[in-house]
Design a protein around this motif. Structure first.
Motif, short mmCIF file in Angstrom:
data_model
loop_
_atom_site.label_atom_id
_atom_site.label_comp_id
_atom_site.label_asym_id
_atom_site.label_seq_id
_atom_site.Cartn_x
_atom_site.Cartn_y
_atom_site.Cartn_z
N LYS A 196 -7.66 1.06 8.07
CA LYS A 196 -6.51 0.17 8.15
C LYS A 196 -5.22 0.84 7.74
CE LYS A 196 -9.08 -4.11 7.54
NZ LYS A 196 -9.23 -5.34 6.78
N ASP A 217 5.99 -8.27 14.62
CA ASP A 217 5.21 -7.58 13.61
C ASP A 217 5.72 -7.99 12.24
OD1 ASP A 217 3.39 -5.90 12.46
OD2 ASP A 217 4.03 -4.09 13.51
N ASN A 247 -3.08 -8.98 9.83
CA ASN A 247 -2.16 -7.86 10.09
C ASN A 247 -2.26 -6.85 8.96
OD1 ASN A 247 -1.30 -9.81 11.88
ND2 ASN A 247 0.85 -9.34 11.67
N TYR A 304 2.08 2.90 11.49
CA TYR A 304 0.91 2.38 12.20
C TYR A 304 0.73 0.92 11.80
CZ TYR A 304 -3.94 1.37 13.44
OH TYR A 304 -5.07 0.78 13.94
N LYS A 310 -1.58 -2.89 12.95
CA LYS A 310 -2.55 -3.56 13.80
C LYS A 310 -2.58 -5.04 13.47
CE LYS A 310 -7.26 -3.20 15.63
NZ LYS A 310 -8.53 -2.42 15.62
N ARG A 313 -5.78 -8.34 20.33
CA ARG A 313 -5.73 -7.13 19.51
C ARG A 313 -4.43 -6.42 19.84
NH1 ARG A 313 -9.27 -9.68 17.88
NH2 ARG A 313 -11.42 -9.10 17.32
N ASN A 314 -3.63 -6.17 18.82
CA ASN A 314 -2.30 -5.58 19.00
C ASN A 314 -2.19 -4.38 18.07
OD1 ASN A 314 0.47 -5.04 19.21
ND2 ASN A 314 1.00 -7.21 19.35
N GLU A 315 -2.00 -3.19 18.62
CA GLU A 315 -2.01 -1.97 17.82
C GLU A 315 -0.82 -1.09 18.21
OE1 GLU A 315 -5.26 1.44 16.48
OE2 GLU A 315 -5.63 0.17 18.23
N THR A 316 -0.02 -0.70 17.21
CA THR A 316 1.17 0.10 17.46
C THR A 316 1.19 1.32 16.54
OG1 THR A 316 2.49 -1.83 18.10
CG2 THR A 316 3.70 0.11 17.47
N TRP A 322 1.50 1.85 22.19
CA TRP A 322 1.18 0.44 21.94
C TRP A 322 0.01 0.02 22.80
CZ3 TRP A 322 2.12 -3.88 25.40
CH2 TRP A 322 1.88 -5.14 24.84
#
Length: 808
Positions: free
Chosen positions: A4, A136, A232, A255, A257, A311-314, A339
């Protein structure tokens, strides 16, 4: 749980620049003014014009929030900004790519991955490639700037309505740290920690981490689980090094998520004639399945068999070099972002055995839609910023961007089937310059210009077994294409200092948003090349959607008086948009029928007045207020599609009265009071989710409690007038005006602060978006049923909590 907390690192492209420390060193010409007031309202230094300036000296409409204001207002998520910036509204849905950021009534709502938003989001000089990335956690920020109106001259082509500029905190020269933990009665838990460490002389590192867990606010009665939950977490590290007496380098890696295991809307109302049935099937009536659900704005219950998930990952990395050339500052910013997003939702929105009902039992379950997104973006900016106290100031620069986005989408399998994959690319180069000159009369004349060249590309593959060449059968070369365009935009302003800290200004600016491909279900060769018009469904010779342009006029007063204890800014604006890009209707097929696609819907105009007031009558009391009156209308939209189930003319007892009005609708009579309307004239109608009046007022009181113990009490109220969430004017999709009261009481002793707060004190329920399920549950004259769904945010209910903050 180490996964994480991942920090990306790397090097930027080498360039030269001077240290422009947004929070440590003010521009030389303004240092004295910014530091002069010892009491009253604090000064805020912003970079709204790509160089540091006192907020009050910028001839533009900017709402700026300091780190203290962000903390006091408890702005934890991007959507919270609507509480502090009256000109800003946000349309929220179950998936962030379908959210829309709106400034002065203008925003972009479109399913296509080829469309850029009208409001750009910039994080530490890095523009996000997809607006969804903005939603975010707002952790460890130095300030937020909301720039209203076209900003294309300095910020690029995707800022035709405005910019939200987010600046994170730099490493400090001394060791410092903070820990904040928040727990609320609705189960929400947040933790944010930051530490800044000097590694050596002139080298510092700041690391920020956050974790947020929310159990959800909608109960799925089918499974007993809560929906609209969110988890988050993220990490950001910023390394700053003075490489010499005049060279500074900053490296930032981040980073984040966001995980959601259930997403859903709830039913607000059911109306119309007939019984709501899924695609008209007699075996799939909705009402018997709604046990335990009472439609209304207080409904937080749903029944779905597919809970849905996102699912949102940057991840991002950016390097910034700054070199002091003596006469100017040369700045280079190199950034890369990645992204990823994936989702699954219940298409029919019920827990009925839809597949069984439609196939006679051959299949079981509900209809589902899903698919991943993936975007990358490389950007490089180089700018030269004048220094010193000269009457002539300038910014000259170049900006390069190379963005790529891919998406796959599946829906079905029995009805409304879709299975496709697509890719979109955008490569652009911009050259810009702005010059300001101050005359001996304290008159400042400014002029800016930008040249932008862009090349976009698309490829689309329809993977359905029924796909043909005219519907982009996989591999069809006619479903690959490119388009290029060049444009010049500008901005000019004149400001006059009437007295110290009192300024009048006027400006005119030109905004631009480039060509776009409509990359959605129904894509066909004609959406690339207008000459490839055919006869199949969805084929209309449109090619890429034309650019959106805007011209804005603005006049304002910025002032401080009463020994720096009152700040009043009043701004009037008028902006015209041509070829506004939005989802609307075209004529498709033979005979022609309406279909939602991306299109140029015509001419828009947004005009209004904005007022911001800050008063500090005593050292212990501060009052902040803001109001925005916005009249955002579609001046020309003569062939809009009729909204779901729209009727044409209504008999009023003596004569026919237009509702819409509809185009070519048959006259109504007493015996036949309404006529189905396929198309309507929306000219003169208001834009969706654009409140005519939005305002807020707040009071902050600080008082001693004995010794070194201090107390803080904050009370705020935000109000907005009614809005319609539908571009086409569906009267069932109106959210009436509402107001929300928030309050907090804090105690600070030493480096520890404890705050008790309550959100939405009077439990005012409201929707962040409304949709009509007519296409799935109604859709015919014999079954004219309208099931209106609402998306309710966490803040649409009352909750209370405790926040513990420690500094060390």
């Amino acid at each position: 749980m180490t996964h994480k907390f991942i920090l990306l690192a790397g090097l930027s492209g080498l360039a030269l620049s001077q240290p422009v420390r947004a929070q440590e060193v003010a521009a030389p010409a303004e240092t004295a003014e910014a530091a002069a007031p010892a009491a009253g309202i604090e000064e805020i230094v912003v970079t709204a014009q790509k160089r540091e300036q006192n907020l009050q000296s910028v001839p533009a409409a900017v709402t700026a929030l300091s780190s203290e204001a962000i903390a006091n207002a408890r702005l934890s998520d991007f959507s919270d900004l609507t509480r502090a910036a009256p000109a800003l509204t946000i349309t929220q849905t179950t998936t962030s790519p379908n959210n829309s950021i709106i400034l002065r009534g203008i925003g972009t709502f479109a399913f296509s991955i080829g469309v850029e938003p009208s409001v750009a989001v910039i994080i530490d000089d890095m523009p996000v490639v997809q607006q969804a990335q903005a939603f975010d956690n707002l952790a460890d920020l130095q300030r937020i700037e909301v720039l209203k109106g076209p900003q294309g001259t300095l910020f690029g082509k995707n800022s035709s309505a405005g910019v939200v500029n987010i600046v994170t905190k730099d490493p400090s020269r001394d060791f410092e740290g903070s820990l904040n933990v928040t727990a609320a009665t609705d189960g929400d838990v947040r933790t944010e920690a930051a530490v800044s460490v000097p590694l050596s002389d002139g080298v510092g590192l700041r690391v920020t981490g956050f974790y947020h867990d929310f159990p959800g606010n909608v109960r799925n009665l089918t499974s007993g689980r809560k929906l609209n939950d969110q988890e988050n977490y993220g990490l950001r590290a910023k390394l700053r090094a003075e490489l010499g007496s005049n060279l500074t380098f900053t490296l930032t890696g981040a980073y984040g998520k966001a995980v959601q295991d259930g997403a859903a809307t709830t039913i607000r109302s059911i109306s119309g004639t007939g019984t709501p049935r899924v695609f008209g099937s007699p075996a799939l009536a909705l009402l018997p399945s709604l046990t335990g659900i009472t439609p209304g704005d207080e409904n937080y219950n749903a029944r779905v068999d597919t809970a849905g998930a996102t699912r949102n990952e940057t991840a991002s990395i950016a390097g910034k070099f700054n070199l002091d050339l003596g006469f100017a500052n040369l700045i280079s910013v190199t950034a890369y972002q990645d992204w990823k997003f994936n989702f699954e939702t219940d298409f029919d929105g019920t827990d009925l055995n839809v597949l069984g009902g439609l196939t006679g039992g051959a299949l079981n379950g509900g209809l589902v839609q899903s698919g991943p997104y993936h975007s990358t973006n490389f950007t490089q900016e180089l700018r030269l910023v004048s220094g010193g106290r000269s009457a002539l100031k300038y910014v000259v620069g170049a900006f390069y961007s190379n963005a790529k986005t891919s998406r796959a989408f599946q829906r079905g399998p029995v009805v409304a089937a879709a299975d496709w994959s697509a890719r979109n690319s955008s490569e652009s180069l911009g050259l810009f310059a702005q010059v300001d000159y101050t005359l001996p009369t304290n008159t400042t004349v400014s002029g800016g210009i930008r040249y932008n060249h862009e090349k976009i590309g698309v490829s689309f593959d329809n993977n359905l077994a029924s796909a043909t060449a005219n519907t982009c059968l996989a591999g069809n070369p006619l479903c690959r294409g490119t388009n290029s365009d060049s444009v010049v935009t500008f901005k000019a302003s004149i400001s006059q200092e009437l007295a110290r800290q009192i300024m009048l200004y006027g400006s005119v600016s030109r905004g631009y948003k480039g060509y776009a491909y409509d990359i959605t279900s129904g894509f066909n060769p004609a959406r690339i090349d207008a000459s490839l018009n055919g006869t199949g469904p969805g084929l209309l010779g449109v090619g890429p959607v034309r650019p959106e342009t805007s011209t804005s006029w603005e006049a304002g007063l910025k002032s401080r008086f009463a020994d720096n204890r009152i700040q009043l800014n009043v701004i009037g604006f008028l902006t015209d948009y041509n070829d506004f890009q939005a989802q609307s209707a075209i004529l498709v097929g033979n005979p022609p029928a309406p279909q939602f696609v991306l299109n140029n819907v015509g001419k828009l105009r947004t005009k209004g007045v904005e007022v911001e007031l800050t008063a500090k009558p005593t050292d212990w009391l501060r009052i902040d207020g803001g109001a925005s009156y916005t009249d955002a209308i579609m001046r020309s939209f003569p062939a809009a599609q009729g909204y779901a189930g729209q009727t044409g003319q209504v008999w009023n007892g003596t004569a026919s009265a237009l509702v819409g009005p509809c185009v070519a609708a048959a006259p109504a009579t007493a015996a036949s009071p309404r006529t189905t309307c396929a198309f309507q004239d929306r000219s003169g109608a208001r834009l969706p989710n654009s409140p005519k009046l939005k305002w807020n007022i707040g009071a902050t009181a600080e008082f001693g409690l004995g010794g070194d113990v201090k107390g803080t009490a904050i009370l705020t109220y935000q109000h907005q007038s009614s809005v319609n969430f539908d571009l086409l004017g569906n009267p069932l999709l109106v959210q009436e005006g509402y107001g929300v009261v928030n309050g907090s009481l804090g105690v600070e002793f030493g480096k520890v602060r404890v705050t008790a707060f309550v959100n939405n004190l009077f439990d005012k329920h409201y929707a962040a978006s409304l949709t009509d399920g007519y296409g799935v549950l109604g859709g015919s004259a014999s079954n004219d049923a309208h099931v209106v769904y609402q998306f309710q945010t966490r803040d649409s209910q009352r909750y209370a909590g405790i926040k513990l903050g420690v500094k060390f």
